[in-house]
Scaffold this motif. Structure first.
Motif, PDB file in Angstrom:
ATOM      1  N   GLY A  41       0.820  -1.207   0.000  1.00 40.54           N
ATOM      2  CA  GLY A  41       0.000   0.000   0.000  1.00 40.54           C
ATOM      3  C   GLY A  41       0.850   1.251   0.000  1.00 40.54           C
ATOM      4  N   THR A  42       0.290   2.342   0.537  1.00 39.64           N
ATOM      5  CA  THR A  42       0.996   3.629   0.528  1.00 39.64           C
ATOM      6  C   THR A  42       1.648   3.969   1.864  1.00 39.64           C
ATOM      7  OG1 THR A  42      -1.145   4.686   0.974  1.00 39.64           O
ATOM      8  CG2 THR A  42      -0.393   4.644  -1.325  1.00 39.64           C
ATOM      9  N   ALA A  43       1.359   3.178   2.907  1.00 44.76           N
ATOM     10  CA  ALA A  43       1.993   3.430   4.214  1.00 44.76           C
ATOM     11  C   ALA A  43       2.994   2.345   4.583  1.00 44.76           C
ATOM     12  CB  ALA A  43       0.929   3.546   5.308  1.00 44.76           C
ATOM     13  N   GLY A  44       2.700   1.096   4.223  1.00 42.62           N
ATOM     14  CA  GLY A  44       3.615  -0.003   4.536  1.00 42.62           C
ATOM     15  C   GLY A  44       5.046   0.234   4.102  1.00 42.62           C
ATOM     16  N   PRO A  45       5.267   0.823   2.902  1.00 42.28           N
ATOM     17  CA  PRO A  45       6.655   1.086   2.491  1.00 42.28           C
ATOM     18  C   PRO A  45       7.420   2.014   3.432  1.00 42.28           C
ATOM     19  CG  PRO A  45       5.199   1.187   0.595  1.00 42.28           C
ATOM     20  CD  PRO A  45       4.314   1.087   1.810  1.00 42.28           C
ATOM     21  N   LEU A  46       6.717   2.872   4.172  1.00 42.93           N
ATOM     22  CA  LEU A  46       7.398   3.740   5.148  1.00 42.93           C
ATOM     23  C   LEU A  46       7.911   2.921   6.321  1.00 42.93           C
ATOM     24  CD1 LEU A  46       5.614   5.781   3.466  1.00 42.93           C
ATOM     25  CD2 LEU A  46       5.595   7.195   5.514  1.00 42.93           C
ATOM     26  N   ALA A  47       7.092   1.959   6.769  1.00 37.45           N
ATOM     27  CA  ALA A  47       7.535   1.077   7.852  1.00 37.45           C
ATOM     28  C   ALA A  47       8.722   0.236   7.409  1.00 37.45           C
ATOM     29  CB  ALA A  47       6.378   0.177   8.293  1.00 37.45           C
ATOM     30  N   LEU A  48       8.673  -0.236   6.160  1.00 34.02           N
ATOM     31  CA  LEU A  48       9.767  -1.049   5.626  1.00 34.02           C
ATOM     32  C   LEU A  48      11.078  -0.265   5.568  1.00 34.02           C
ATOM     33  CD1 LEU A  48      10.487  -3.804   4.319  1.00 34.02           C
ATOM     34  CD2 LEU A  48       9.953  -2.764   2.110  1.00 34.02           C
ATOM     35  N   ALA A  49      10.975   1.019   5.264  1.00 33.93           N
ATOM     36  CA  ALA A  49      12.173   1.860   5.101  1.00 33.93           C
ATOM     37  C   ALA A  49      12.533   2.621   6.372  1.00 33.93           C
ATOM     38  CB  ALA A  49      11.951   2.845   3.949  1.00 33.93           C
ATOM     39  N   ARG A  50      11.945   2.227   7.476  1.00 35.82           N
ATOM     40  CA  ARG A  50      12.133   2.970   8.729  1.00 35.82           C
ATOM     41  C   ARG A  50      13.615   3.217   9.045  1.00 35.82           C
ATOM     42  NH1 ARG A  50       8.850   3.108  13.850  1.00 35.82           N
ATOM     43  NH2 ARG A  50      10.246   4.087  15.356  1.00 35.82           N
ATOM     44  N   ASP A  51      14.442   2.177   8.931  1.00 34.22           N
ATOM     45  CA  ASP A  51      15.860   2.328   9.283  1.00 34.22           C
ATOM     46  C   ASP A  51      16.582   3.315   8.368  1.00 34.22           C
ATOM     47  OD1 ASP A  51      15.444   0.507  11.275  1.00 34.22           O
ATOM     48  OD2 ASP A  51      16.351  -1.186  10.221  1.00 34.22           O
ATOM     49  N   LYS A  52      16.078   3.488   7.150  1.00 33.91           N
ATOM     50  CA  LYS A  52      16.695   4.432   6.224  1.00 33.91           C
ATOM     51  C   LYS A  52      16.229   5.871   6.481  1.00 33.91           C
ATOM     52  CE  LYS A  52      16.740   0.936   2.494  1.00 33.91           C
ATOM     53  NZ  LYS A  52      18.175   0.618   2.428  1.00 33.91           N
ATOM     54  N   LEU A  53      15.028   6.011   7.100  1.00 33.53           N
ATOM     55  CA  LEU A  53      14.448   7.341   7.292  1.00 33.53           C
ATOM     56  C   LEU A  53      14.785   7.952   8.655  1.00 33.53           C
ATOM     57  CD1 LEU A  53      10.908   6.647   5.771  1.00 33.53           C
ATOM     58  CD2 LEU A  53      12.720   8.038   4.747  1.00 33.53           C
ATOM     59  N   VAL A  54      14.976   7.102   9.651  1.00 35.47           N
ATOM     60  CA  VAL A  54      15.207   7.603  11.014  1.00 35.47           C
ATOM     61  C   VAL A  54      16.699   7.558  11.318  1.00 35.47           C
ATOM     62  CG1 VAL A  54      14.757   7.223  13.456  1.00 35.47           C
ATOM     63  CG2 VAL A  54      12.936   6.859  11.783  1.00 35.47           C
ATOM     64  N   ASP A  55      17.249   8.722  11.652  1.00 34.57           N
ATOM     65  CA  ASP A  55      18.693   8.779  11.946  1.00 34.57           C
ATOM     66  C   ASP A  55      18.990   9.349  13.328  1.00 34.57           C
ATOM     67  OD1 ASP A  55      18.002  11.413  11.620  1.00 34.57           O
ATOM     68  OD2 ASP A  55      19.228  11.756   9.817  1.00 34.57           O
ATOM     69  N   GLY A  56      17.932   9.518  14.136  1.00 40.25           N
ATOM     70  CA  GLY A  56      18.147  10.024  15.495  1.00 40.25           C
ATOM     71  C   GLY A  56      18.137  11.534  15.612  1.00 40.25           C
ATOM     72  N   SER A  57      18.075  12.234  14.474  1.00 41.90           N
ATOM     73  CA  SER A  57      18.103  13.700  14.511  1.00 41.90           C
ATOM     74  C   SER A  57      16.749  14.295  14.878  1.00 41.90           C
ATOM     75  CB  SER A  57      18.522  14.249  13.137  1.00 41.90           C
ATOM     76  OG  SER A  57      17.508  14.009  12.170  1.00 41.90           O
ATOM     77  N   GLY A  58      15.679  13.502  14.724  1.00 44.31           N
ATOM     78  CA  GLY A  58      14.340  14.024  14.989  1.00 44.31           C
ATOM     79  C   GLY A  58      13.776  14.874  13.862  1.00 44.31           C
ATOM     80  N   GLN A  59      14.543  15.046  12.792  1.00 41.89           N
ATOM     81  CA  GLN A  59      14.086  15.865  11.667  1.00 41.89           C
ATOM     82  C   GLN A  59      12.922  15.211  10.934  1.00 41.89           C
ATOM     83  OE1 GLN A  59      17.476  16.691   9.024  1.00 41.89           O
ATOM     84  NE2 GLN A  59      17.040  18.848   9.321  1.00 41.89           N
TER      85      GLN A  59
END
Length: 364
Positions: free
Chosen positions: A88-106
């Motif tokens: 779907g359109t949200a599942g890919p965000l969960a799949l890519a979580r490690d690529k999107l979250v870097d601890g900066s909070g941005q």
């Protein structure tokens, strides 16, 4: 700053073009659709883009090659995140979580790959920082909201109250424009399963009063189907006229807004425009008439041919005195013979058209 572009669709509405390339790599205004977005993200300081692609092995190969080329040319990091099942359109965000979250909070951007606009991303960052919510979505006004899911919002603050799918009574005229800015906390709301961000996640955030909508300035179009692609080209060229008119072609043979790649050759006595894009390596012979159309890389349009309201795919040929019109779509390497009339023909790649197409039809 990071961004994710949803490129997992199969592009069925843009066939036969998407039988040769994934939809994000189909040319729009002489460059792949998705490159317009990546360039806009790079311009406002995004340094890493994640491409959320579907589970087909060949898409990974093609998109990976494209990513390497873009990384070299634009000096921006591009990574691919491939689903193993449709998410779907949200599942890919969960799949890519490690690529999107870097601890900066941005916060990070999320874009649908077939949306074309002026991408007012800096303004969106300022809007997001000002309202202090969890997520921002871009909305655009439409004339017939009953065809869409409508975003009902507070006009003064932009706070989203609710979503109404294809309303029978008027509740508003603003719809989701497919451009989002999300805090990392939004990822905590998404499970790794097939999920709709529009129908499941955004309503949750709106109920928590943490979702805000910004009205998109300028033009907007979802160019995922041929008629909207042609309309989107007109809107894009209108915008280019206002913002960077030197990129448009000029001369006695040009009518209105026309984009011509510097490697294209145009013969004498042509009339080209309005709303035409002519791609790299194209040859347009003498006496040709082009209007409201895209002529992609390597196309050869022979003398006195006429093309209007159509898309001519890569390395195709339109014969002498041929006429191609009424939302005809030629796939890659299609050859229309001399003096042929093509009225709304959708022609698959590697075909030769030897007889007239008198009414809209699919040629397989």
């Amino acid at each position: 700053m990071k961004a994710l572009i949803l490129v997992g669709g199969f592009g069925t509405r843009l066939r036969p073009l998407t039988l040769s390339f994934p939809k994000p790599l189909v040319d729009f205004a002489n460059k792949p659709m998705i490159l317009h977005q990546i360039e806009a993200l790079k311009a406002i300081g995004v340094d890493e883009v994640v491409l959320a692609i579907n589970y087909e092995p060949e898409q990974l190969l093609v998109m990976s090659k494209f990513s390497k080329d873009v990384e070299t040319n634009l000096a921006i990091k591009i990574t691919c995140s491939q689903e193993t099942e449709p998410l779907g359109t949200a599942g890919p965000l969960a799949l890519a979580r490690d690529k999107l979250v870097d601890g900066s909070g941005q916060p990070f951007f999320v874009l649908n790959s077939d949306v074309i606009s002026e991408y007012p991303l800096e303004e969106m960052i300022a809007f997001h920082n000002a309202h202090g919510g969890e997520a921002s979505i871009m909305v655009t006004k439409v004339d017939e909201p009953s065809k869409y899911g409508v975003v009902v919002m507070e006009e003064a603050t932009g706070k989203v109250e609710r979503f109404v799918e294809k309303p029978k009574l008027f509740v508003g005229n603003k719809i989701n424009a497919g451009i989002y800015l999300l805090n990392p906390s939004v990822l905590d709301r998404i499970e790794l399963r097939p999920t709709s961000i529009e129908k499941e996640i955004f309503p949750q955030i709106a109920e928590a009063e943490k979702l805000y909508a910004m009205l998109l300035p300028g033009f907007w179009m979802d160019i995922g189907q041929p008629r909207d692609y042609i309309t989107g080209l007109r809107l894009y060229l209108d915008s280019l006229r206002k913002k960077s008119s030197s990129k448009l072609a000029t001369g006695p043979h040009i009518l209105g807004n026309v984009l011509v790649d510097e490697t294209a050759e145009i013969g004498e006595g042509c009339l080209i425009g309005p709303d035409v894009a002519i791609g790299p390596g194209c040859v347009v012979e003498s006496g040709v008439r082009l209007s409201r159309c895209t002529v992609m890389r390597g196309v050869h349009v022979k003398s006195y041919a006429c093309v209007s309201s159509s898309i001519i795919g890569w390395h195709s040929t339109v014969g002498q005195w041929a006429r191609v019109e009424n939302m005809s779509i030629l796939g890659k390497n299609v050859h229309v013979c001399d003096e042929i009339y093509c009225n709304g023909g959708v022609v698959l790649h590697n075909k030769e058209i030897k007889s007239d197409i008198l009414k809209p039809d699919i040629v397989m």
